[in-house]
Design a protein around this motif. Structure first.
Motif, mmCIF file in Angstrom:
data_model
loop_
_atom_site.group_PDB
_atom_site.id
_atom_site.type_symbol
_atom_site.label_atom_id
_atom_site.label_comp_id
_atom_site.label_asym_id
_atom_site.label_seq_id
_atom_site.Cartn_x
_atom_site.Cartn_y
_atom_site.Cartn_z
ATOM 1 N N TRP A 40 3.942 16.428 -12.982
ATOM 2 C CA TRP A 40 4.878 15.940 -12.082
ATOM 3 C C TRP A 40 4.554 16.516 -10.757
ATOM 4 N N ASP A 41 3.824 17.439 -10.481
ATOM 5 C CA ASP A 41 3.098 16.982 -8.722
ATOM 6 C C ASP A 41 2.540 16.215 -7.606
ATOM 7 N N LEU A 42 2.875 15.279 -7.338
ATOM 8 C CA LEU A 42 2.726 13.677 -6.787
ATOM 9 C C LEU A 42 1.850 13.181 -7.485
ATOM 10 N N PRO A 60 14.776 9.645 -14.886
ATOM 11 C CA PRO A 60 14.611 8.807 -13.478
ATOM 12 C C PRO A 60 14.284 9.015 -12.506
ATOM 13 N N PHE A 61 13.627 8.578 -11.089
ATOM 14 C CA PHE A 61 13.167 9.318 -9.764
ATOM 15 C C PHE A 61 12.489 7.690 -8.869
ATOM 16 N N CYS A 62 13.223 7.748 -7.958
ATOM 17 C CA CYS A 62 12.692 7.017 -6.773
ATOM 18 C C CYS A 62 12.022 7.428 -5.875
ATOM 19 N N VAL A 63 10.623 6.877 -5.753
ATOM 20 C CA VAL A 63 9.769 6.848 -4.696
ATOM 21 C C VAL A 63 11.178 6.252 -3.313
ATOM 22 N N PRO A 67 11.397 18.299 -16.387
ATOM 23 C CA PRO A 67 10.236 17.734 -15.799
ATOM 24 C C PRO A 67 10.812 16.785 -14.620
ATOM 25 N N TRP A 68 11.271 17.805 -13.411
ATOM 26 C CA TRP A 68 11.388 16.977 -11.653
ATOM 27 C C TRP A 68 10.463 16.838 -11.262
ATOM 28 N N PRO A 69 9.770 15.609 -10.596
ATOM 29 C CA PRO A 69 8.677 15.656 -10.127
ATOM 30 C C PRO A 69 8.601 16.240 -8.227
ATOM 31 N N TYR A 70 7.490 16.544 -7.700
ATOM 32 C CA TYR A 70 7.436 16.790 -6.190
ATOM 33 C C TYR A 70 6.924 15.066 -6.201
ATOM 34 N N ILE A 71 7.649 15.084 -5.100
ATOM 35 C CA ILE A 71 7.986 13.070 -4.565
ATOM 36 C C ILE A 71 6.925 13.337 -3.950
ATOM 37 N N HIS A 72 7.075 13.638 -2.419
ATOM 38 C CA HIS A 72 6.134 13.525 -1.613
ATOM 39 C C HIS A 72 5.138 14.824 -0.912
ATOM 40 N N ASP A 93 6.946 17.200 0.900
ATOM 41 C CA ASP A 93 9.042 17.861 0.544
ATOM 42 C C ASP A 93 9.248 19.193 0.486
ATOM 43 N N GLY A 94 10.890 19.772 1.007
ATOM 44 C CA GLY A 94 10.567 21.027 0.477
ATOM 45 C C GLY A 94 10.264 21.804 -0.798
ATOM 46 N N GLY A 95 11.050 20.509 -1.419
ATOM 47 C CA GLY A 95 11.228 20.824 -3.508
ATOM 48 C C GLY A 95 11.120 20.096 -3.977
ATOM 49 N N ARG A 96 11.011 20.719 -6.126
ATOM 50 C CA ARG A 96 10.674 19.614 -6.521
ATOM 51 C C ARG A 96 12.126 18.497 -6.249
ATOM 52 N N TYR A 97 12.634 17.590 -6.701
ATOM 53 C CA TYR A 97 14.041 16.812 -6.338
ATOM 54 C C TYR A 97 14.429 16.049 -7.944
#
Length: 499
Positions: free
Chosen positions: A28-30, A304-307, A132-137, A140-144
């Motif tokens: 989930w980390d990047l 689902p998540f959005c980059v 499984p919240w992703p760490y996207i960028h 980022d300040g945290g997982r989103y």
């Protein structure tokens, strides 16, 4: 037929060979977001990460599921709601607007009939980080979580208000929500609940069926319910179910539902975050604290998540596609309902949340200024900086046609209009405001400065049948009028007259 759930939508994408599954564990980390970003930029298939490392719950991540093919971004959503693929932009808008003209009341299910209640955790059993919240960028300040529906109470509808506000995950049962005053749900919190020192009940719905996600992105006016428009878009009622710990109703087939309260006068860190402008937005801000009382979910949920950050000048993502394929038809219908002769209101392909194109007739002098004033004071326009008005016969889905209209019909001296003097609220996620101009950290929105502007790129009445040759002749005549030699142009004679 319209699909009833997010996982049914994924199956439909799979049947269309528009989905690719990764069975090996992915972090989930990047890692999941990096693969998704590459798919977005290369117009690749939608990635599903079946196994997420270091996650307690057996769940999968889905990267930008609503991003459509680059040539017709609305095609995947057309599949979801049972419309043909291959429609032109104008034809897709027409079909969707027809659905939205007939809202339908939702249907309420018993709790034991709702898939989102397969597993229920309350109180001390709530473990937000088990999902499984992703760490996207990087940065980022945290997982989103940033592709979900926030359900909040509404005094005018039984079904509450649906909206979209990203959520940063904190330790324990806590998260922070990006509540920017000027939008309907944050206004309810800042100006109603918080002054009474009262927590606002909220549910965050992750992985709802596509029509729910679409109406979440629409600008449904006060007094109307997103749930009823979702039913219209679906062509049959949406199924809702009561929450476990409050009086709200949530979509019954959702993958995950977080029930809780937005606490009064309690703030948690939010950001920085790689936002839709394509840059890392900061500094870290304080945003309302969301205390989670219950997590209900399906077995093996799909998250689902959005980059974000790939939508400005690059490939598309779910956010930009939902603006084009959901918010655009809704805005078109809204402007028509308000009495404006609008053919279509379409987000600009390269920066869908900041620039929109409106194709419209111009029935009387001053009409465009009145239309601009209307759209800039509508709550959904908080994020929009610029409008480009083109004639009704210009295709607003075609960037070349819009640029041609700007080049030929927009006089920089007379047709560029700035609305800053009217001190309209402005979202502080942009990069051109100073920290002082970004305004109060208490409500997150600047009222000190705006960049609202519009370009009048409508013609002056000399437009003929709109062919390419006609537009070239018109451009050549204008250049001759400006002093260039007519001999340089192939469509004019030596005296500057049309051959």
């Amino acid at each position: 037929m319209t699909v009833d759930s997010f996982r049914a939508f994924l199956r439909r994408l799979d049947e269309a060979d528009a989905l690719v599954s990764f069975d090996d564990p992915v972090s989930w980390d990047l890692e999941a977001s990096a693969v998704t970003a590459l798919a977005n930029r290369s117009d690749g298939d939608v990635p599903v990460f079946e196994s997420i490392a270091e996650t307690a719950v057996d769940a999968s991540l889905v990267g930008d599921p609503y991003r459509g093919p680059r040539r017709r971004p609305w095609d995947h959503l057309a599949r979801a709601i049972g419309l043909p693929t291959g429609l032109s932009g104008a034809a897709y808008y027409e079909r969707l607007i027809d659905r939205l003209r007939s809202p339908r009341e939702p249907r309420v299910l018993e709790r034991d009939a709702a898939p989102c209640k397969d597993i229920v955790r309350t109180g001390d059993d709530v473990d937000l980080l088990s999902l499984p919240w992703p760490y996207i960028h990087r940065g980022d300040g945290g997982r989103y979580s940033n592709l979900h529906t926030v359900v909040a109470p509404d005094p005018e509808t039984r079904w509450g208000r649906w909206s979209s506000h990203r959520m940063m995950i904190h330790d324990g049962p806590f998260a922070s929500l990006l509540f920017l005053a000027g939008e309907q749900v944050p206004n309810r919190y800042y100006y109603d609940y918080e002054p009474r020192d009262e927590p606002m009940p909220v549910a965050v719905v992750v992985g709802a069926e596509p029509v729910v996600q679409c109406t979440t992105e629409m600008w449904i006016p006060a007094g109307r319910s997103e749930a009823t428009f979702a039913g219209g878009m679906k062509d049959r009622p949406v199924d809702l179910v009561p929450c476990e710990t409050n009086d709200l109703y949530v979509p019954a087939t959702a993958e995950v539902v977080l029930e809780g309260r937005v606490l009064p006068n309690e703030r948690l860190d939010e950001g920085p975050f790689g936002d839709y402008f394509g840059y890392m937005n900061g500094p870290r801000r304080s945003m309302p604290a969301f205390a989670i009382d219950a997590v209900t979910r399906r077995t093996e949920p799909r998250v689902p998540f959005c980059v974000e950050g790939t939508g400005v000048g690059y490939g598309r993502n779910s956010g930009s596609t939902l603006q084009l394929a959901a918010a655009g038809p809704d805005a078109t219908l809204g402007l028509q309902a308000a009495g404006f002769d609008v053919e279509a209101a379409v987000p600009w392909r390269f920066t869908s949340r900041t620039v929109w194109v409106i194709a419209t007739d111009r029935p009387y002098p001053g009409y465009l200024h009145r239309l601009a004033n209307f759209v800039f004071t509508t709550w959904g326009m908080l994020h929009i900086d610029f409008f480009v008005f083109v004639d009704a016969d210009v295709d607003p889905f075609d960037p070349r046609a819009v640029l041609t209209a700007i080049a030929l019909d927009a006089d920089p001296d007379a047709d560029f209009h700035q609305f800053g003097v009217e001190r309209m609220p402005k979202v502080p996620l942009n990069i051109y405001q100073t920290p002082e101009e970004k305004g109060s950290a208490d409500v997150g929105t600047s009222k000190a400065k705006t960049a609202k502007a519009y370009i009048d790129a409508t013609g002056d009445g000399d437009r003929t049948d709109g062919t390419a040759d006609d537009r070239r002749k018109r451009a050549q005549k204008r250049l001759v009028t400006a002093g260039m030699s007519a001999a340089r142009f192939d469509l004019l004679d030596g005296e500057g007259k049309q051959r």
